[in-house]
Design an enzyme around this catalytic site. Sequence first.
Site, short mmCIF file in Angstrom:
data_model
loop_
_atom_site.label_atom_id
_atom_site.label_comp_id
_atom_site.label_asym_id
_atom_site.label_seq_id
_atom_site.Cartn_x
_atom_site.Cartn_y
_atom_site.Cartn_z
N HIS A 59 -22.74 14.37 -3.19
CA HIS A 59 -23.58 13.52 -2.36
C HIS A 59 -24.98 13.48 -2.99
CE1 HIS A 59 -25.15 17.33 -0.91
NE2 HIS A 59 -23.94 17.68 -0.49
N HIS A 62 -26.50 16.71 -4.33
CA HIS A 62 -26.05 17.10 -5.67
C HIS A 62 -26.74 16.25 -6.74
CE1 HIS A 62 -22.30 18.25 -3.27
NE2 HIS A 62 -22.62 19.38 -3.86
N GLN A 179 -27.56 32.14 -1.65
CA GLN A 179 -26.83 31.98 -2.92
C GLN A 179 -27.80 31.88 -4.09
OE1 GLN A 179 -23.23 29.36 -3.64
NE2 GLN A 179 -24.84 27.96 -4.25
N ARG A 213 -19.69 19.14 3.86
CA ARG A 213 -18.96 19.36 5.12
C ARG A 213 -19.39 18.40 6.22
NH1 ARG A 213 -19.17 25.06 3.32
NH2 ARG A 213 -17.02 25.75 3.07
P1 AMP Z 1 -21.74 22.86 -3.26
O1 AMP Z 1 -20.99 21.76 -3.90
O2 AMP Z 1 -21.85 22.75 -1.78
O3 AMP Z 1 -21.29 24.22 -3.74
O4 AMP Z 1 -23.24 22.70 -3.76
C1 AMP Z 1 -23.54 22.66 -5.14
C2 AMP Z 1 -25.03 22.81 -5.31
O5 AMP Z 1 -25.70 21.74 -4.63
C3 AMP Z 1 -25.57 24.12 -4.72
O6 AMP Z 1 -26.56 24.64 -5.59
C4 AMP Z 1 -26.16 23.66 -3.41
O7 AMP Z 1 -27.20 24.50 -2.95
C5 AMP Z 1 -26.67 22.28 -3.77
N1 AMP Z 1 -26.82 21.46 -2.59
C6 AMP Z 1 -25.92 21.26 -1.59
N2 AMP Z 1 -26.44 20.48 -0.63
C7 AMP Z 1 -27.69 20.16 -1.02
C8 AMP Z 1 -28.76 19.37 -0.46
N3 AMP Z 1 -28.63 18.77 0.73
N4 AMP Z 1 -29.92 19.26 -1.15
C9 AMP Z 1 -30.06 19.90 -2.35
N5 AMP Z 1 -29.11 20.64 -2.93
C10 AMP Z 1 -27.94 20.78 -2.27
#
Ligand code: AMP
Length: 308
Positions: A59, A62, A179, A213
Amino acid sequence: MGRTGGRAARLSCRHDEFAFSIALHTLAGVIIAKMIDDCRTERWKLGRLALVPTMGALHAGHLSLIELAHKQDAAVAVSIFVNPTQFGPREDYNKYPRPIEDDLALCGRAKVDLVFLPSAEEMYRPGLAEVMVDLPQLTSVLEGKHRPGHFRGVCQVVAKLFNIAKPDLAIFGQKDFQQLRVITAMVEALDWPIDILPAPTLRDPDGMAMSSRNQYLTADDRRRGLAISKALFAAQAEFDAGIAQTNRLLTTMQHILLEPHLHIDYIAAVDTISLKNVEVVTGPTVLAIAARVNNIRLIDNVILKPGA
Ligand code: AMP
């Protein structure tokens, strides 16, 4: 299933594991490596490299990390891997969204140089010894307390991704604050020559932090879930108005969260480095919330910076 050796797949070539649609033609130029050996080979052609690890279902949040990666004078690699070892037995590993074709199209549009897209069998080949990297002081609280084993899985997969892609820097979102802290501490403690860059949380116009999610939320879930960012912003406003006692800030947040009957996992005010509880905000402090709406677990946070 074992490894079948080096085959970097350019988009124009055949793919044997995923049914790619014609939409993928828009991705010409992006290298997609599904095997570890391919990723290593392709990575060395790219020079200085910024890695953005993800679980896919990409999204705008990312994409903001990818944008930040492009500003680092480096080629950009994105890993897409729903890591089974960081999900608990009752969590949503099987139903986690995997819109792989959309993800690859987005990577193409975002001018990503290399996508590492391994299968679970490639990452966790049968017969490999179990390895645990643990940072108990940082992982026994907040998410770690509510999701036992989660950070062992995160550290395991990030350690593997770092060893495979050998990035010069990696970008993690502040959305997953613990994290980010755990990975930063792991890299520091193990002396890996990788810079960890934090990226700010991207939000929808209504204030909700973007998350893969969120697509599970019905309109009503979403309305109720908005209490999370609302609570954080209210506490931030109180802090900006001079209230530094965290019991006041936590009470404010709790009131806002209870109104839509969210199931609260935790509301916390912790030091950004030690992740220990803070009573009076005198240094950088994270206000963090984890709550469930209709069994969908949402997390969010804001950072308070005294004197900023
Ligand atoms: P995930 O795919 O949820 O494991 O997230 C991958 C990376 O994107 C992780 O470093 C998350 O912290 C970051 N991330 C997820 N959501 C957001 C958001 N709304 N804004 C900025 N970074 C995000």
